[in-house]
Design a protein around this motif. Structure first.
Motif, PDB file in Angstrom:
ATOM      1  N   PHE A  50      22.599   5.064  38.753  1.00 36.51           N
ATOM      2  CA  PHE A  50      22.755   3.740  38.149  1.00 36.51           C
ATOM      3  C   PHE A  50      21.464   2.941  38.275  1.00 36.51           C
ATOM      4  CE2 PHE A  50      27.074   5.054  38.854  1.00 36.51           C
ATOM      5  CZ  PHE A  50      27.790   4.482  37.811  1.00 36.51           C
ATOM      6  N   ASP A  51      21.032   2.415  37.145  1.00 33.09           N
ATOM      7  CA  ASP A  51      19.931   1.457  37.104  1.00 33.09           C
ATOM      8  C   ASP A  51      20.584   0.098  36.889  1.00 33.09           C
ATOM      9  OD1 ASP A  51      17.672  -0.027  36.763  1.00 33.09           O
ATOM     10  OD2 ASP A  51      16.826   1.199  35.152  1.00 33.09           O
ATOM     11  N   GLY A  52      20.853  -0.612  37.988  1.00 33.58           N
ATOM     12  CA  GLY A  52      21.695  -1.804  37.909  1.00 33.58           C
ATOM     13  C   GLY A  52      23.123  -1.357  37.637  1.00 33.58           C
ATOM     14  N   ASP A  53      23.691  -1.825  36.523  1.00 33.34           N
ATOM     15  CA  ASP A  53      25.045  -1.419  36.135  1.00 33.34           C
ATOM     16  C   ASP A  53      25.045  -0.291  35.115  1.00 33.34           C
ATOM     17  OD1 ASP A  53      26.223  -3.322  37.782  1.00 33.34           O
ATOM     18  OD2 ASP A  53      26.102  -4.875  36.224  1.00 33.34           O
ATOM     19  N   LYS A  54      23.882   0.135  34.687  1.00 36.78           N
ATOM     20  CA  LYS A  54      23.779   1.135  33.618  1.00 36.78           C
ATOM     21  C   LYS A  54      23.744   2.548  34.193  1.00 36.78           C
ATOM     22  CE  LYS A  54      21.008   2.457  29.594  1.00 36.78           C
ATOM     23  NZ  LYS A  54      19.760   2.196  28.844  1.00 36.78           N
ATOM     24  N   LEU A  55      24.630   3.409  33.686  1.00 36.33           N
ATOM     25  CA  LEU A  55      24.653   4.815  34.094  1.00 36.33           C
ATOM     26  C   LEU A  55      23.559   5.557  33.338  1.00 36.33           C
ATOM     27  CD1 LEU A  55      26.176   7.051  35.692  1.00 36.33           C
ATOM     28  CD2 LEU A  55      27.643   7.336  33.669  1.00 36.33           C
ATOM     29  N   VAL A  56      22.593   6.136  34.068  1.00 38.35           N
ATOM     30  CA  VAL A  56      21.426   6.738  33.418  1.00 38.35           C
ATOM     31  C   VAL A  56      21.269   8.228  33.702  1.00 38.35           C
ATOM     32  CG1 VAL A  56      20.109   4.586  33.284  1.00 38.35           C
ATOM     33  CG2 VAL A  56      19.960   5.996  35.363  1.00 38.35           C
ATOM     34  N   GLY A  57      22.175   8.813  34.486  1.00 37.31           N
ATOM     35  CA  GLY A  57      22.126  10.243  34.783  1.00 37.31           C
ATOM     36  C   GLY A  57      23.398  10.664  35.485  1.00 37.31           C
ATOM     37  N   VAL A  58      23.765  11.956  35.350  1.00 36.93           N
ATOM     38  CA  VAL A  58      24.996  12.448  35.967  1.00 36.93           C
ATOM     39  C   VAL A  58      24.776  13.834  36.558  1.00 36.93           C
ATOM     40  CG1 VAL A  58      26.587  11.116  34.528  1.00 36.93           C
ATOM     41  CG2 VAL A  58      25.813  13.362  33.747  1.00 36.93           C
ATOM     42  N   ALA A  59      25.685  14.204  37.459  1.00 40.47           N
ATOM     43  CA  ALA A  59      25.626  15.536  38.054  1.00 40.47           C
ATOM     44  C   ALA A  59      26.994  15.924  38.594  1.00 40.47           C
ATOM     45  CB  ALA A  59      24.602  15.594  39.188  1.00 40.47           C
ATOM     46  N   LEU A  60      27.272  17.214  38.556  1.00 37.95           N
ATOM     47  CA  LEU A  60      28.396  17.778  39.290  1.00 37.95           C
ATOM     48  C   LEU A  60      27.818  18.365  40.569  1.00 37.95           C
ATOM     49  CD1 LEU A  60      31.472  18.603  39.285  1.00 37.95           C
ATOM     50  CD2 LEU A  60      30.655  20.863  38.570  1.00 37.95           C
ATOM     51  N   VAL A  61      28.296  17.872  41.704  1.00 43.84           N
ATOM     52  CA  VAL A  61      27.826  18.364  43.005  1.00 43.84           C
ATOM     53  C   VAL A  61      28.947  19.181  43.642  1.00 43.84           C
ATOM     54  CG1 VAL A  61      26.866  17.760  45.253  1.00 43.84           C
ATOM     55  CG2 VAL A  61      26.403  16.295  43.274  1.00 43.84           C
ATOM     56  N   LEU A  62      28.611  20.407  44.018  1.00 37.18           N
ATOM     57  CA  LEU A  62      29.552  21.277  44.724  1.00 37.18           C
ATOM     58  C   LEU A  62      29.160  21.325  46.197  1.00 37.18           C
ATOM     59  CD1 LEU A  62      29.654  24.268  42.198  1.00 37.18           C
ATOM     60  CD2 LEU A  62      31.213  22.320  42.312  1.00 37.18           C
ATOM     61  N   TYR A  63      30.151  21.239  47.087  1.00 36.65           N
ATOM     62  CA  TYR A  63      29.894  21.269  48.520  1.00 36.65           C
ATOM     63  C   TYR A  63      30.500  22.542  49.112  1.00 36.65           C
ATOM     64  CZ  TYR A  63      28.667  16.297  48.170  1.00 36.65           C
ATOM     65  OH  TYR A  63      28.077  15.090  47.849  1.00 36.65           O
ATOM     66  N   ARG A  64      29.661  23.367  49.737  1.00 42.13           N
ATOM     67  CA  ARG A  64      30.103  24.600  50.391  1.00 42.13           C
ATOM     68  C   ARG A  64      30.034  24.426  51.896  1.00 42.13           C
ATOM     69  NH1 ARG A  64      30.291  29.939  48.544  1.00 42.13           N
ATOM     70  NH2 ARG A  64      31.336  31.218  50.101  1.00 42.13           N
ATOM     71  N   LYS A  65      31.173  24.590  52.576  1.00 42.89           N
ATOM     72  CA  LYS A  65      31.235  24.375  54.012  1.00 42.89           C
ATOM     73  C   LYS A  65      30.505  25.483  54.768  1.00 42.89           C
ATOM     74  CE  LYS A  65      34.524  23.480  57.767  1.00 42.89           C
ATOM     75  NZ  LYS A  65      33.998  24.527  58.648  1.00 42.89           N
ATOM     76  N   ALA A  66      29.745  25.093  55.766  1.00 43.90           N
ATOM     77  CA  ALA A  66      29.067  26.050  56.636  1.00 43.90           C
ATOM     78  C   ALA A  66      30.072  26.612  57.648  1.00 43.90           C
ATOM     79  CB  ALA A  66      27.908  25.368  57.369  1.00 43.90           C
ATOM     80  N   PRO A  67      29.833  27.821  58.154  1.00 47.21           N
ATOM     81  CA  PRO A  67      30.753  28.408  59.138  1.00 47.21           C
ATOM     82  C   PRO A  67      30.806  27.578  60.428  1.00 47.21           C
ATOM     83  CG  PRO A  67      29.229  30.055  58.270  1.00 47.21           C
ATOM     84  CD  PRO A  67      28.728  28.724  57.811  1.00 47.21           C
ATOM     85  N   ARG A  68      32.015  27.301  60.899  1.00 44.06           N
ATOM     86  CA  ARG A  68      32.290  26.733  62.227  1.00 44.06           C
ATOM     87  C   ARG A  68      31.869  25.271  62.420  1.00 44.06           C
ATOM     88  NH1 ARG A  68      30.705  31.956  63.254  1.00 44.06           N
ATOM     89  NH2 ARG A  68      28.605  31.319  63.792  1.00 44.06           N
ATOM     90  N   VAL A  69      31.297  24.636  61.415  1.00 45.86           N
ATOM     91  CA  VAL A  69      30.943  23.214  61.551  1.00 45.86           C
ATOM     92  C   VAL A  69      31.354  22.476  60.282  1.00 45.86           C
ATOM     93  CG1 VAL A  69      29.005  23.533  63.147  1.00 45.86           C
ATOM     94  CG2 VAL A  69      28.589  23.632  60.674  1.00 45.86           C
TER      95      VAL A  69
END
Length: 379
Positions: A50-69
């Motif tokens: 966001f540049d102020g209130d304007k949406l100027v870029g997007v992404a899909l973020v995937l989160y992969r859990k690390a072992p044991r933490v």
């Protein structure tokens, strides 16, 4: 010199994400909200700049859990979708990437990986043909490109200066998304012009399939088991591990629910027998051949060529600028088992493209190094 105002990154809804994608010529299908639903083993979030209130870029973020933490690798496959050219030429890349790194770190990420769909180099069909005929040329990375982009060069230099780790040169296919792909340009061309661009073998095989009575149709969810049956046969023949039927059923449900054209299934039959099947994905003006399968029996009727030609024609008719045959390896050696793949794709008259590749930013060097070691031991 006046600095540009800071950008903020925060989560957005799927509807906001899709609306932003609709304003662009295309983004990777791996950067759609639906892909987050497909990847059930990952936690997914849509984020926006966001540049102020304007949406100027997007992404899909995937989160992969690390072992044991309870820490995660944050992964942005073939993204994010931002104005990379402006970021590179303006020398203001940190303005975009710093808030993303801060955002994912606040979500528990120990590292950030992204793979921008930014072209760095292209090799023409003629250049590739010459290289394949030259025994002294064995790697695409060593072949002088017909085009090297200023944006790709500038981004690689700036990412390195900002502490990002460049993708390693590997032989064969590696984990993650392919750095080298093969694309057929469609923009401004007719179906006849595309067909004339094929080599003699491709044109002959398409003609043979037609004379043999191969019929190509679009399938539905009900046809996925039939697709999977010959996909499993292909996996056994070619020596790769197939995905289960449930994966494709989940992909179909998620992607077609998001947009009917997002995923299609094509089936090639000969005298009632299924001889080839493929899937095609599309976002905007970019279409991808994603999965393919064929039977060992009746290979001589050339169902694989017929089904590819049908997908290309449909992509062309729907206004696509690019038909993407996806990954190729770095090899140009006839001794390599992957050489046949690039030869098959080369017959379409298209060209090879190198993307910027998947870059890593360690946010916790200790955890990042441990996770990197863990993944290397698994491979």
């Amino acid at each position: 010199m006046t600095r540009s105002p800071a950008l903020a990154v925060r989560e957005i809804t799927s509807d906001q994400h899709l609306a932003a994608i609709a304003e662009l010529p295309s983004v990777s299908f791996l950067q759609t909200p639906a892909w987050g639903v497909v990847k059930r083993d990952w936690r997914s979030r849509s984020v926006g700049w966001f540049d102020g209130d304007k949406l100027v870029g997007v992404a899909l973020v995937l989160y992969r859990k690390a072992p044991r933490v309870r820490r995660y690798l944050a992964y942005v496959p073939e993204g994010p979708s931002i104005d990379w050219e402006a970021a590179a030429t303006g020398g203001d890349l940190l303005r975009w990437l710093a808030p993303l790194a801060e955002h994912v770190k606040a979500q528990g990420a120990f590292g950030l990986r992204m793979g921008p769909m930014v072209v760095t180099r292209r090799w023409s069909n003629a250049t590739l043909k010459e290289a394949l005929a030259d025994p002294g040329v064995t790697r695409l990375r060593d072949l002088p490109a017909d085009e090297t982009t200023a944006t790709g060069t500038a981004l690689a230099e700036q990412l390195t200066a900002l502490g990002w780790r460049a993708p390693a040169d590997v032989d064969g296919f590696s984990a993650g998304q392919p750095r080298h792909v093969f694309q057929l340009p469609l923009e401004g061309r007719s179906a006849d012009e595309v067909l004339k661009g094929f080599n003699q073998l491709w044109r002959r095989n398409i003609k043979k399939a037609d004379k043999s009575g191969v019929v190509v149709t679009q399938g539905s969810a009900a046809d996925l088991p039939a697709f999977h049956r010959i996909y499993a046969e292909t996996a056994q023949r070619d020596g790769f591990t197939p995905r289960p039927l449930a994966y494709f059923e989940g992909m179909w449900a998620a992607m077609t629910d998001e947009a009917p054209e997002r995923l299609r299934l094509y089936l090639a039959h000969h005298e009632g027998d299924l001889v080839a099947a493929t899937t095609m994905t599309r976002v905007g003006t970019h279409a991808w051949y994603s999965y393919g399968a064929s039977t060992t029996a009746k290979r001589d009727v050339r169902g694989s060529n017929a089904i590819q030609w049908r997908m290309m024609q449909d992509a062309l008719a729907e206004g696509c600028a690019v038909y993407d045959l996806r990954g190729i390896t770095d090899t140009l050696s006839e001794d390599d088992s992957h050489a046949g793949l690039i030869r098959f794709k080369l017959g379409t008259g298209g060209h090879a493209v190198e993307y910027l590749g998947e870059w890593d930013l360690p946010l916790s060097r200790v955890l990042y190094s441990a996770f990197d070691l863990y993944m290397k031991r698994r491979s």
